[in-house]
Design a protein around this motif. Structure first.
Motif, PDB file in Angstrom:
ATOM      1  N   LYS A  37       0.767  -0.991   0.148  1.00 29.91           N
ATOM      2  CA  LYS A  37      -0.222  -0.054   0.069  1.00 29.91           C
ATOM      3  C   LYS A  37       0.971   1.335   0.093  1.00 29.91           C
ATOM      4  CE  LYS A  37      -3.327   2.407   3.003  1.00 29.91           C
ATOM      5  NZ  LYS A  37      -2.315   3.261   3.575  1.00 29.91           N
ATOM      6  N   ARG A  38       2.079   1.240   1.015  1.00 31.70           N
ATOM      7  CA  ARG A  38       2.668   2.603   0.877  1.00 31.70           C
ATOM      8  C   ARG A  38       3.552   2.727  -0.240  1.00 31.70           C
ATOM      9  NH1 ARG A  38       4.716   3.430   7.179  1.00 31.70           N
ATOM     10  NH2 ARG A  38       2.818   2.594   8.233  1.00 31.70           N
ATOM     11  N   ALA A  39       4.209   1.619  -0.756  1.00 32.27           N
ATOM     12  CA  ALA A  39       4.858   1.851  -2.212  1.00 32.27           C
ATOM     13  C   ALA A  39       4.099   2.094  -3.344  1.00 32.27           C
ATOM     14  CB  ALA A  39       5.501   0.207  -2.551  1.00 32.27           C
ATOM     15  N   GLY A  40       2.792   1.626  -3.283  1.00 38.24           N
ATOM     16  CA  GLY A  40       1.834   2.032  -4.324  1.00 38.24           C
ATOM     17  C   GLY A  40       1.635   3.610  -4.237  1.00 38.24           C
ATOM     18  N   GLU A  41       1.392   3.992  -3.038  1.00 30.67           N
ATOM     19  CA  GLU A  41       1.088   5.369  -2.899  1.00 30.67           C
ATOM     20  C   GLU A  41       2.165   6.208  -3.490  1.00 30.67           C
ATOM     21  OE1 GLU A  41      -1.784   5.043   1.025  1.00 30.67           O
ATOM     22  OE2 GLU A  41       0.280   5.608   1.190  1.00 30.67           O
ATOM     23  N   ARG A  42       3.431   5.770  -3.220  1.00 27.33           N
ATOM     24  CA  ARG A  42       4.688   6.423  -3.747  1.00 27.33           C
ATOM     25  C   ARG A  42       4.624   6.410  -5.139  1.00 27.33           C
ATOM     26  NH1 ARG A  42      10.221   5.613  -0.703  1.00 27.33           N
ATOM     27  NH2 ARG A  42      10.585   7.088  -2.223  1.00 27.33           N
ATOM     28  N   VAL A  43       4.345   5.310  -5.695  1.00 25.65           N
ATOM     29  CA  VAL A  43       4.179   5.305  -7.130  1.00 25.65           C
ATOM     30  C   VAL A  43       3.275   6.222  -7.751  1.00 25.65           C
ATOM     31  CG1 VAL A  43       3.632   3.798  -9.016  1.00 25.65           C
ATOM     32  CG2 VAL A  43       5.311   2.854  -7.373  1.00 25.65           C
ATOM     33  N   ALA A  44       2.060   6.269  -7.100  1.00 25.12           N
ATOM     34  CA  ALA A  44       0.950   6.922  -7.492  1.00 25.12           C
ATOM     35  C   ALA A  44       1.220   8.459  -7.515  1.00 25.12           C
ATOM     36  CB  ALA A  44      -0.453   6.727  -6.870  1.00 25.12           C
ATOM     37  N   ALA A  45       2.000   8.911  -6.589  1.00 26.52           N
ATOM     38  CA  ALA A  45       2.463  10.191  -6.127  1.00 26.52           C
ATOM     39  C   ALA A  45       3.600  10.594  -7.180  1.00 26.52           C
ATOM     40  CB  ALA A  45       2.591  10.738  -5.054  1.00 26.52           C
ATOM     41  N   ASP A  46       4.040   9.860  -7.908  1.00 27.45           N
ATOM     42  CA  ASP A  46       5.432  10.199  -8.618  1.00 27.45           C
ATOM     43  C   ASP A  46       6.380  10.414  -7.612  1.00 27.45           C
ATOM     44  OD1 ASP A  46       6.750   9.925 -10.954  1.00 27.45           O
ATOM     45  OD2 ASP A  46       6.278  11.931 -11.540  1.00 27.45           O
ATOM     46  N   ASP A  47       6.466   9.831  -6.589  1.00 25.67           N
ATOM     47  CA  ASP A  47       7.437   9.990  -5.616  1.00 25.67           C
ATOM     48  C   ASP A  47       8.709   9.938  -5.901  1.00 25.67           C
ATOM     49  OD1 ASP A  47       8.267  11.254  -3.052  1.00 25.67           O
ATOM     50  OD2 ASP A  47       8.177   9.286  -1.994  1.00 25.67           O
ATOM     51  N   PRO A  48       9.879  10.767  -5.927  1.00 26.15           N
ATOM     52  CA  PRO A  48      11.295  10.362  -6.165  1.00 26.15           C
ATOM     53  C   PRO A  48      11.711   9.237  -5.392  1.00 26.15           C
ATOM     54  CG  PRO A  48      10.980  12.986  -5.903  1.00 26.15           C
ATOM     55  CD  PRO A  48       9.753  12.148  -5.175  1.00 26.15           C
ATOM     56  N   TRP A  49      12.623   8.523  -6.029  1.00 21.55           N
ATOM     57  CA  TRP A  49      13.212   7.263  -5.610  1.00 21.55           C
ATOM     58  C   TRP A  49      14.154   7.686  -4.498  1.00 21.55           C
ATOM     59  CZ3 TRP A  49      15.290   4.158 -10.377  1.00 21.55           C
ATOM     60  CH2 TRP A  49      14.175   3.515 -11.031  1.00 21.55           C
ATOM     61  N   ASP A  50      14.321   6.779  -3.361  1.00 25.68           N
ATOM     62  CA  ASP A  50      15.387   7.093  -2.447  1.00 25.68           C
ATOM     63  C   ASP A  50      16.707   7.063  -2.885  1.00 25.68           C
ATOM     64  OD1 ASP A  50      13.171   7.198  -0.619  1.00 25.68           O
ATOM     65  OD2 ASP A  50      13.308   4.934  -0.149  1.00 25.68           O
ATOM     66  N   GLU A  51      17.471   7.777  -2.280  1.00 22.02           N
ATOM     67  CA  GLU A  51      19.053   7.697  -2.894  1.00 22.02           C
ATOM     68  C   GLU A  51      19.502   6.379  -2.774  1.00 22.02           C
ATOM     69  OE1 GLU A  51      23.164   9.921  -2.076  1.00 22.02           O
ATOM     70  OE2 GLU A  51      21.503  10.523  -1.117  1.00 22.02           O
ATOM     71  N   ARG A  52      20.268   5.855  -3.756  1.00 25.78           N
ATOM     72  CA  ARG A  52      20.919   4.616  -3.842  1.00 25.78           C
ATOM     73  C   ARG A  52      21.977   4.496  -2.804  1.00 25.78           C
ATOM     74  NH1 ARG A  52      18.790   1.280  -7.981  1.00 25.78           N
ATOM     75  NH2 ARG A  52      18.261   2.314  -9.516  1.00 25.78           N
ATOM     76  N   GLU A  53      22.194   3.460  -2.054  1.00 27.45           N
ATOM     77  CA  GLU A  53      23.103   3.296  -0.995  1.00 27.45           C
ATOM     78  C   GLU A  53      24.198   2.153  -1.792  1.00 27.45           C
ATOM     79  OE1 GLU A  53      22.022   3.426   3.364  1.00 27.45           O
ATOM     80  OE2 GLU A  53      20.793   1.947   2.586  1.00 27.45           O
ATOM     81  N   TYR A  54      23.981   1.949  -2.794  1.00 25.97           N
ATOM     82  CA  TYR A  54      24.958   1.178  -3.666  1.00 25.97           C
ATOM     83  C   TYR A  54      24.643   0.974  -5.049  1.00 25.97           C
ATOM     84  CZ  TYR A  54      21.511  -2.684  -4.034  1.00 25.97           C
ATOM     85  OH  TYR A  54      20.681  -3.681  -4.242  1.00 25.97           O
ATOM     86  N   GLU A  55      25.625   1.133  -5.892  1.00 33.39           N
ATOM     87  CA  GLU A  55      25.548   1.223  -7.542  1.00 33.39           C
ATOM     88  C   GLU A  55      25.019  -0.380  -8.036  1.00 33.39           C
ATOM     89  OE1 GLU A  55      25.274   3.682  -9.552  1.00 33.39           O
ATOM     90  OE2 GLU A  55      25.556   4.902  -8.077  1.00 33.39           O
ATOM     91  N   MET A  56      23.858  -0.306  -8.919  1.00 35.28           N
ATOM     92  CA  MET A  56      23.457  -1.783  -9.113  1.00 35.28           C
ATOM     93  C   MET A  56      24.333  -2.353 -10.316  1.00 35.28           C
ATOM     94  SD  MET A  56      19.235  -1.086  -9.142  1.00 35.28           S
ATOM     95  CE  MET A  56      18.880  -2.839 -10.011  1.00 35.28           C
ATOM     96  N   TYR A  57      24.622  -1.151 -11.213  1.00 35.61           N
ATOM     97  CA  TYR A  57      25.590  -1.568 -12.303  1.00 35.61           C
ATOM     98  C   TYR A  57      26.829  -0.517 -12.293  1.00 35.61           C
ATOM     99  CZ  TYR A  57      21.489  -4.032 -13.355  1.00 35.61           C
ATOM    100  OH  TYR A  57      20.473  -4.844 -13.355  1.00 35.61           O
ATOM    101  N   PRO A  58      27.754  -0.791 -12.949  1.00 35.03           N
ATOM    102  CA  PRO A  58      29.051   0.277 -13.005  1.00 35.03           C
ATOM    103  C   PRO A  58      28.462   1.214 -14.239  1.00 35.03           C
ATOM    104  CG  PRO A  58      29.844  -1.966 -13.404  1.00 35.03           C
ATOM    105  CD  PRO A  58      28.491  -2.070 -13.383  1.00 35.03           C
ATOM    106  N   ARG A  59      28.798   2.754 -13.727  1.00 37.06           N
ATOM    107  CA  ARG A  59      28.228   3.747 -14.484  1.00 37.06           C
ATOM    108  C   ARG A  59      28.525   3.400 -15.997  1.00 37.06           C
ATOM    109  NH1 ARG A  59      26.398   7.777 -11.662  1.00 37.06           N
ATOM    110  NH2 ARG A  59      26.911   7.931  -9.420  1.00 37.06           N
ATOM    111  N   ALA A  60      29.525   2.882 -16.409  1.00 36.14           N
ATOM    112  CA  ALA A  60      30.155   2.628 -17.794  1.00 36.14           C
ATOM    113  C   ALA A  60      30.039   1.168 -17.916  1.00 36.14           C
ATOM    114  CB  ALA A  60      31.378   3.277 -18.125  1.00 36.14           C
ATOM    115  N   LEU A  61      29.052   0.476 -18.282  1.00 40.33           N
ATOM    116  CA  LEU A  61      28.948  -1.003 -18.172  1.00 40.33           C
ATOM    117  C   LEU A  61      29.679  -1.389 -19.655  1.00 40.33           C
ATOM    118  CD1 LEU A  61      27.861  -3.345 -16.536  1.00 40.33           C
ATOM    119  CD2 LEU A  61      25.924  -3.095 -18.151  1.00 40.33           C
ATOM    120  N   LYS A  62      30.764  -1.972 -19.799  1.00 38.68           N
ATOM    121  CA  LYS A  62      31.237  -2.490 -20.913  1.00 38.68           C
ATOM    122  C   LYS A  62      30.865  -3.721 -21.419  1.00 38.68           C
ATOM    123  CE  LYS A  62      35.070  -4.905 -18.534  1.00 38.68           C
ATOM    124  NZ  LYS A  62      36.621  -4.818 -18.192  1.00 38.68           N
TER     125      LYS A  62
END
Length: 221
Positions: free
Chosen positions: A60-85
């Protein structure tokens, strides 16, 4: 189900029925998964399992954030390298093309892609979810331990006739997860994992794998 079947039948399922997952099954899986390997047996994983009302509240809380177009929380780690080779860049692109192509979503249809992605934060309809945390002061070797633990969990779920979907996507809604779970400050959310029985009516193409000679080198005497 033997180990080979569990490995080859495991995949990221993105459509679940609402059939409940029995508590005793989850306990059996997670008790066995505790035997996953870790360096010097430090077992750096911290797992939270949500079902019923608490999971409904998180959705419910996540859905409300999606509906409100709430910005994502700042990432605490990088999912992928910025320059993925190469070849990783091409593999990632192929996954996206196959994933959204199966849904009939074009490459440039960003709005439709966002709608499809938002299903992550509803756990694709799954009735159970696992959230895996790690201490912030752990290093890359312990993150590898986390991966081995999660893979063990997913294979054991297959042995129980269940499917799963590991989701780093939850890292960008980590504050919402923390509102429901109240983890200690020293823990960092790595990922969520949707767990349940597959809804076979949901269209979801399975991704392929690189040929053996692209990823394995045999050195023989």
């Amino acid at each position: 189900m033997d180990v080979y079947e569990a490995v080859t039948s495991r995949r990221a399922v993105r459509g679940f029925t609402d059939r409940p997952v029995p508590r005793e099954v989850l306990e059996r899986v997670l008790s066995a998964a505790a035997w996953a390997p870790s360096g010097s047996n430090i077992q750096p994983w911290h797992a939270y399992v949500l079902t019923g009302g608490p999971l409904a509240e998180l959705k419910k809380r996540a859905g409300e954030r999606v509906a409100a177009d709430d910005p994502w929380d700042e990432r605490e780690y990088e999912m992928y390298p910025r320059a993925l080779k190469s070849p990783y860049r091409e593999r990632r692109s192929a996954f996206g093309a196959q994933r959204y192509g199966a849904l009939g979503i074009g490459r440039e249809d960003w709005e439709a892609r966002q709608r499809a992605a938002s299903a992550n934060w509803q756990c694709f309809g799954a009735p159970a979810a696992l959230f895996c945390y790690i201490d912030r002061d752990m290093g890359s070797a312990q993150w590898a331990d986390l991966g081995m633990y999660l893979q063990t969990v997913m294979l054991l779920l297959r042995a129980e006739g269940l499917h799963s979907c590991p989701q780093m996507a939850w890292s960008v809604y980590r504050e919402t997860v923390a509102e429901v779970l109240s983890p200690p400050d020293e823990l960092m959310l790595f990922c969520g994992m949707s767990i349940g029985f597959e809804d076979v009516t949901v269209v979801d193409a399975r991704t392929g794998r690189a040929p053996l000679d692209e990823t394995v080198t045999f050195v023989e005497g």
